[in-house]
Design an enzyme around this catalytic site. Structure first.
Site, short mmCIF file in Angstrom:
data_model
loop_
_atom_site.label_atom_id
_atom_site.label_comp_id
_atom_site.label_asym_id
_atom_site.label_seq_id
_atom_site.Cartn_x
_atom_site.Cartn_y
_atom_site.Cartn_z
N CYS A 105 -0.39 3.46 3.22
CA CYS A 105 0.25 3.26 4.17
C CYS A 105 2.31 3.38 3.98
CB CYS A 105 0.11 0.92 3.89
SG CYS A 105 -1.08 1.36 4.14
N CYS A 154 1.04 -1.01 -0.22
CA CYS A 154 -0.18 -0.10 0.41
C CYS A 154 0.37 0.82 0.00
CB CYS A 154 -0.75 0.37 1.06
SG CYS A 154 -1.82 1.02 1.71
#
Length: 104
Positions: free
Chosen positions: A32, A29
């Protein structure tokens, strides 16, 4: 290290008392990865006052499901095991520290 990696085995014990901030994330991600230094910094800043943890949703899908995590990153704030706030997406450090400062 001020940030700990949580698994379902020790999760409930870790969050059962006091204030906790848990980042639900995944290694693939991009957002993230952008948020990770912010989480690490908050972990250092609040060490000894707040449990700052990370849960990899790929490794711990049951925890992600339990908290209804639909998109990542999702940061869940808990007090004595009960959720009281959450933030979804990349945000500046003040978005997280503001929640912590008003709930310590």
């Amino acid at each position: 290290m001020a940030t700990i990696h949580l698994t379902k085995d020790g999760f409930d014990k870790a969050i059962s008392s006091g204030t906790a901030m848990v980042d639900f994330w995944a290694s693939w991600c991009g957002p993230c990865k952008m948020l990770s230094p912010v989480i690490e910094s908050i972990g250092s800043q609040y060490e000894g006052k707040v449990l700052v943890g990370k849960v990899n949703v790929d490794e711990e899908p049951d925890l992600a499901r339990r908290f209804g995590v639909m998109s990542i990153p999702t940061v869940v704030f808990l007090k004595n095991g009960q959720e009281f706030d959450r933030k979804v997406g990349v945000m500046p450090p003040q978005a997280f520290s503001g929640v912590l400062d008003t709930n310590l």
